[in-house]
Design an enzyme around this catalytic site. Structure first.
Site, PDB file in Angstrom:
ATOM      1  N   THR A   1      51.796 -16.792  20.530  1.00  0.00           N
ATOM      2  CA  THR A   1      50.402 -17.120  20.237  1.00  0.00           C
ATOM      3  C   THR A   1      50.261 -17.554  18.787  1.00  0.00           C
ATOM      4  O   THR A   1      50.827 -16.943  17.884  1.00  0.00           O
ATOM      5  CB  THR A   1      49.495 -15.902  20.493  1.00  0.00           C
ATOM      6  OG1 THR A   1      49.665 -15.472  21.843  1.00  0.00           O
ATOM      7  CG2 THR A   1      48.037 -16.247  20.252  1.00  0.00           C
TER       8      THR A   1
ATOM      9  N   LEU B   1      49.521 -10.578  16.894  1.00  0.00           N
ATOM     10  CA  LEU B   1      49.486 -11.739  17.776  1.00  0.00           C
ATOM     11  C   LEU B   1      50.848 -11.828  18.443  1.00  0.00           C
ATOM     12  O   LEU B   1      51.880 -11.675  17.790  1.00  0.00           O
ATOM     13  CB  LEU B   1      49.216 -13.034  17.001  1.00  0.00           C
ATOM     14  CG  LEU B   1      47.833 -13.234  16.382  1.00  0.00           C
ATOM     15  CD1 LEU B   1      47.771 -14.603  15.711  1.00  0.00           C
ATOM     16  CD2 LEU B   1      46.733 -13.099  17.408  1.00  0.00           C
ATOM     17  N   ASP B   2      50.862 -12.075  19.757  1.00  0.00           N
ATOM     18  CA  ASP B   2      52.135 -12.281  20.445  1.00  0.00           C
ATOM     19  C   ASP B   2      52.950 -13.350  19.725  1.00  0.00           C
ATOM     20  O   ASP B   2      52.396 -14.271  19.100  1.00  0.00           O
ATOM     21  CB  ASP B   2      51.899 -12.753  21.888  1.00  0.00           C
ATOM     22  CG  ASP B   2      51.349 -11.654  22.780  1.00  0.00           C
ATOM     23  OD1 ASP B   2      51.403 -10.482  22.377  1.00  0.00           O
ATOM     24  OD2 ASP B   2      50.851 -11.984  23.876  1.00  0.00           O
ATOM     25  N   ARG B   3      54.251 -13.257  19.861  1.00  0.00           N
ATOM     26  CA  ARG B   3      55.148 -14.227  19.216  1.00  0.00           C
ATOM     27  C   ARG B   3      54.765 -15.660  19.569  1.00  0.00           C
ATOM     28  O   ARG B   3      54.801 -16.560  18.704  1.00  0.00           O
ATOM     29  CB  ARG B   3      56.585 -13.947  19.651  1.00  0.00           C
ATOM     30  CG  ARG B   3      57.631 -14.891  19.076  1.00  0.00           C
ATOM     31  CD  ARG B   3      59.027 -14.503  19.538  1.00  0.00           C
ATOM     32  NE  ARG B   3      59.151 -14.615  20.992  1.00  0.00           N
ATOM     33  CZ  ARG B   3      59.588 -15.700  21.623  1.00  0.00           C
ATOM     34  NH1 ARG B   3      59.924 -16.790  20.933  1.00  0.00           N
ATOM     35  NH2 ARG B   3      59.688 -15.726  22.937  1.00  0.00           N
TER      36      ARG B   3
END
Length: 262
Positions: free
Chosen positions: A110, A106-108
């Site tokens: 998100t 997961l993106d930082r």
């Protein structure tokens, strides 16, 4: 890989190999003579980091998996700038286990469901589920601007490319083909089911369709990387992950926040 003598520069533990002279995980004594190469692992020195004031919540744990609700602003794994304040490191410390590894990313910025492996023996089969697109993921995004999709699921196929050193992913001919399903669930809210897993895929798709996600620091305008600025959270949340467990023979569904089914 250690050869001849175990160095005295730090603590080492034996790695796994078919002809290794020490069982996996055995502490290696500094100065001990090695009659053959020995794979080994160690804990690197990590400089102090500013604390990120958001904590994960463990949603589920068994002998193979740990599933957490990841907060925004906390990386899943080290990004080179943050090591201690990642979900992976925090879980390793919390559970006292060095093998914990997120199975997907997961993106930082998100938040939401993050599935982690805690055993090397079963990790490969779970990783294959993600690699073979056998895992269903559901996200919810609040967008800035009018929603440009309808209430029924719609596929969006776009070619995406990320140039080395650039933060933004671009859409254009010659990029990697991506597929994302979207539907409107409110005047400013969209549900998203990504099929492929390109960097920033959901953020790029929604921005391309004229509805960038609220709080996005990269699309449509790259505002620069500010790791410790928490004033503008990204309104993108992974609310559900589902797959057929190859070791349990059952359907696994992990949700947060009353998310709908997959």
């Amino acid at each position: 890989m250690l050869r001849d003598v175990v160095p005295a520069d730090r603590e080492y533990w034996a790695g796994a190999a078919g002809d290794a002279p020490f069982p996996f995980g055995t502490p290696l004594v500094a100065g001990a003579t090695l009659d053959r190469p020995q794979p080994a692992w160690f804990h690197p020195d990590v400089p102090p980091e500013p604390e990120i004031p958001f904590r994960h919540t463990v949603l589920f744990a068994d002998e193979d998996l740990i599933v957490v609700d990841k907060p925004g602003f906390v990386p899943s794994t080290s990004n080179g700038r943050i090591v201690r304040e990642t979900v992976q490191t925090r879980l390793r410390v919390e559970f006292g286990e060095d093998e914990i590894v997120p199975l997907h990313r997961l993106d930082r910025l998100t938040s939401g469901v993050l599935v982690c492996s805690r055993r090397a023996a079963t990790r490969g089969s779970y990783q294959r589920l993600f690699q073979e697109r056998a895992v269903e993921k559901l996200y919810v995004a609040r967008v800035d601007g009018p929603v440009t999709v309808g209430p029924e699921w719609e596929p969006v196929a776009l070619p995406m490319r990320k140039e080395r050193g650039a933060r933004q992913v671009t859409v254009g001919e010659g990029g990697t083909e991506t597929l994302t399903w979207l539907r409107a669930v409110g005047p400013d809210t969209v549900e998203v089911r990504p099929v492929t897993g390109h960097t920033h895929q959901i953020r790029v798709v929604l921005n391309h369709l004229g509805m960038p996600i609220m709080g996005d620091d990269t699309y449509p305008v790259d505002r620069g990387l500010a790791l410790y600025d928490y004033s503008s959270p990204l309104a993108l949340r992974a609310v559900a992950v589902a797959f057929d467990d190859p070791h349990r023979g059952s359907r696994r569904v992990f949700r947060v926040g009353g998310a709908g089914g997959l």
